[in-house]
Design a protein around this motif. Sequence first.
Motif, PDB file in Angstrom:
ATOM      1  N   ALA A 410       0.810  -1.222   0.000  1.00  9.41           N
ATOM      2  CA  ALA A 410       0.000   0.000   0.000  1.00  9.41           C
ATOM      3  C   ALA A 410       0.844   1.273   0.000  1.00  9.41           C
ATOM      4  O   ALA A 410       0.402   2.310  -0.515  1.00  9.41           O
ATOM      5  N   LEU A 411       2.023   1.225   0.573  1.00 15.63           N
ATOM      6  CA  LEU A 411       2.849   2.430   0.687  1.00 15.63           C
ATOM      7  C   LEU A 411       3.095   3.129  -0.663  1.00 15.63           C
ATOM      8  O   LEU A 411       2.956   4.365  -0.752  1.00 15.63           O
ATOM      9  N   PRO A 412       3.456   2.408  -1.732  1.00 13.42           N
ATOM     10  CA  PRO A 412       3.685   3.106  -3.009  1.00 13.42           C
ATOM     11  C   PRO A 412       2.451   3.822  -3.549  1.00 13.42           C
ATOM     12  O   PRO A 412       2.580   4.744  -4.369  1.00 13.42           O
ATOM     13  N   LEU A 413       1.273   3.440  -3.087  1.00 15.82           N
ATOM     14  CA  LEU A 413       0.043   4.080  -3.563  1.00 15.82           C
ATOM     15  C   LEU A 413      -0.079   5.515  -3.064  1.00 15.82           C
ATOM     16  O   LEU A 413      -0.892   6.289  -3.597  1.00 15.82           O
ATOM     17  N   LEU A 414       0.723   5.874  -2.052  1.00 11.96           N
ATOM     18  CA  LEU A 414       0.678   7.250  -1.527  1.00 11.96           C
ATOM     19  C   LEU A 414       1.190   8.261  -2.546  1.00 11.96           C
ATOM     20  O   LEU A 414       1.030   9.472  -2.336  1.00 11.96           O
ATOM     21  N   SER A 415       1.779   7.799  -3.634  1.00 13.44           N
ATOM     22  CA  SER A 415       2.224   8.727  -4.682  1.00 13.44           C
ATOM     23  C   SER A 415       1.180   8.885  -5.779  1.00 13.44           C
ATOM     24  O   SER A 415       1.389   9.639  -6.728  1.00 13.44           O
ATOM     25  N   GLN A 416       0.036   8.159  -5.666  1.00 10.78           N
ATOM     26  CA  GLN A 416      -1.031   8.246  -6.657  1.00 10.78           C
ATOM     27  C   GLN A 416      -2.193   9.069  -6.103  1.00 10.78           C
ATOM     28  O   GLN A 416      -2.702   8.797  -5.017  1.00 10.78           O
ATOM     29  N   LYS A 417      -2.619  10.056  -6.885  1.00 12.37           N
ATOM     30  CA  LYS A 417      -3.599  11.020  -6.404  1.00 12.37           C
ATOM     31  C   LYS A 417      -4.905  10.382  -5.974  1.00 12.37           C
ATOM     32  O   LYS A 417      -5.529  10.799  -4.994  1.00 12.37           O
ATOM     33  N   ARG A 418      -5.345   9.355  -6.693  1.00 13.08           N
ATOM     34  CA  ARG A 418      -6.628   8.738  -6.351  1.00 13.08           C
ATOM     35  C   ARG A 418      -6.600   8.070  -4.989  1.00 13.08           C
ATOM     36  O   ARG A 418      -7.642   7.776  -4.410  1.00 13.08           O
ATOM     37  N   TYR A 419      -5.401   7.828  -4.465  1.00  5.72           N
ATOM     38  CA  TYR A 419      -5.268   7.272  -3.119  1.00  5.72           C
ATOM     39  C   TYR A 419      -4.942   8.351  -2.092  1.00  5.72           C
ATOM     40  O   TYR A 419      -5.577   8.445  -1.041  1.00  5.72           O
ATOM     41  N   TYR A 420      -3.908   9.199  -2.383  1.00  2.81           N
ATOM     42  CA  TYR A 420      -3.490  10.142  -1.348  1.00  2.81           C
ATOM     43  C   TYR A 420      -4.474  11.295  -1.148  1.00  2.81           C
ATOM     44  O   TYR A 420      -4.458  11.948  -0.115  1.00  2.81           O
ATOM     45  N   ARG A 421      -5.365  11.537  -2.128  1.00  3.44           N
ATOM     46  CA  ARG A 421      -6.321  12.643  -1.980  1.00  3.44           C
ATOM     47  C   ARG A 421      -7.284  12.395  -0.819  1.00  3.44           C
ATOM     48  O   ARG A 421      -7.881  13.350  -0.293  1.00  3.44           O
ATOM     49  N   ASN A 422      -7.454  11.137  -0.441  1.00  4.29           N
ATOM     50  CA  ASN A 422      -8.372  10.797   0.648  1.00  4.29           C
ATOM     51  C   ASN A 422      -7.656  10.480   1.960  1.00  4.29           C
ATOM     52  O   ASN A 422      -8.271   9.956   2.888  1.00  4.29           O
ATOM     53  N   THR A 423      -6.364  10.803   2.021  1.00  3.66           N
ATOM     54  CA  THR A 423      -5.611  10.556   3.251  1.00  3.66           C
ATOM     55  C   THR A 423      -5.414  11.855   4.017  1.00  3.66           C
ATOM     56  O   THR A 423      -5.558  12.954   3.460  1.00  3.66           O
ATOM     57  N   ARG A 424      -5.047  11.714   5.249  1.00  2.00           N
ATOM     58  CA  ARG A 424      -4.879  12.891   6.106  1.00  2.00           C
ATOM     59  C   ARG A 424      -3.597  13.647   5.772  1.00  2.00           C
ATOM     60  O   ARG A 424      -3.567  14.883   5.827  1.00  2.00           O
TER      61      ARG A 424
END
Length: 478
Positions: A410-424
């Motif tokens: 899951a960590l590499p997904l933090l560089s993709q907007k569709r994932y990190y846009r919903n994170t704190r």
Amino acid sequence: MQTGIFRLFAKAILVAVCVTALTASVRPNNLEQVRMHGEIVMVTRNSPTTFFEDRAGPTGYEMELAQAFAQYLNVDLKVIVADNLSDIFSTLETGKAAFAAAGLTNTPDRDRWFRFSQPYMQVSEQVIYRRGGVRPKEAVDLAQGKLVVAAGSSHAERLRMVQVRQIPELTWSESPDLEVADLLQMVASGNIDFTVVDSNEFRMLQAYYPNLGVAFDLSEQQDIAWAFAYSRDDSLYKAANEFFNQQETAPLLAELSERYYGHLDKLDYVGARRFLRQTNKKLDTYRPHFELASEQSGIDWRLLAAVGYQESHWNPNARSYTGVRGLMMLTRNTARELGIKNRLDPQQSIMGGSRYLAKLRERLDSVQEPDRTWLALAAYNVGYGHLTDARKITAEMGGNPDLWMDVKEALPLLSQKRYYRNTRHGYARGQEPVDYVQNIRRYYDVLVWNEEQEQNFPEDGETLQLSSSMITVIPPLL
């Protein structure tokens, strides 16, 4: 009169048959006996891929897998460690162990004498040579040097097959007293030219011997499985196959594979040689600081040293473009929080880094080891907030946020907007902490190996000698 005697004789036979049937029906089978005694006995061997003891106690891929099997049967696991492969099989034959879990290849010859469970791993047999020395391209080239393998191994069986079918002039030596690490050390030191090992074992040990390489594969992929003695009573054998076929075993095998093999490809030939050079050149200078930090933080000094190498290559004056500085690369805010006044002082940096890592581990108190440490290392690199985001994504994807093998996906997904846009905490270069943790795990492995082997192997430049009593020379076929 004769008719009466005949009737009495018939009744006696009938009673005997009934008694025999009744006795046989109540005699417990092997599985039932194991459960009655509350323990199952496994025979194995010392190897980094099977069974070994570290500071936390007995461990190893086979050990953990066998413990899970014992739990499946609701019994305790008892372990017998054999000196060599021949002892493993004799222990099975004499009934001293219920099964062998020792990284055993299911070969045609072994299959004649033992019953093998469902396989749980596949490996190939690889010819190992010393870089800069003679590199054989095929089996016939093995005659150009001295070849030694472990006696009773699948590799010896493979060589005999090659000798009979293809190369009658092929010769080699076998020894029951040498394990894989011994053979690799002998090739690395130049005492012998070639050996044959399983691919998983070479992957595990290659970083410790960066001057060794794979010449070629001697076999196709082969099954690794548990061995059981042949018997009319196959209840334990069937129970093992049921264990491997149950739904819970697949994720266990994936977790064990990640834990023991998932980080091995991170240290290539160039990186391994550089790390060993830096270890010889710098580590002794900073080791007292790492050991003191270990006493205060409770973290293995070798893990702290691995972190220090990953951060700065043990350079106390290191500096990144983001402004983190020092041997443990502390940010200004982290140093201030930890009371570190001079980030360029190696002792202060090491003490600060160890305290920071310990604090991160404390925040992950619900996670079991070793995943707790791997997650704390990821937080050291990317920040605790981003790690929390990645664990949340892990859970949303159906993974376990307490397992490193799931969080690292899951960590590499933090560089993709569709994932990190919903994170704190938003965007992060999520692949970096994955590589960071895997590198540190590999460096740590090497440091542990080096320390534990100092008294077992000769110093550089010395040679491990073979006596005639240690080896058997296999002559060419006439």
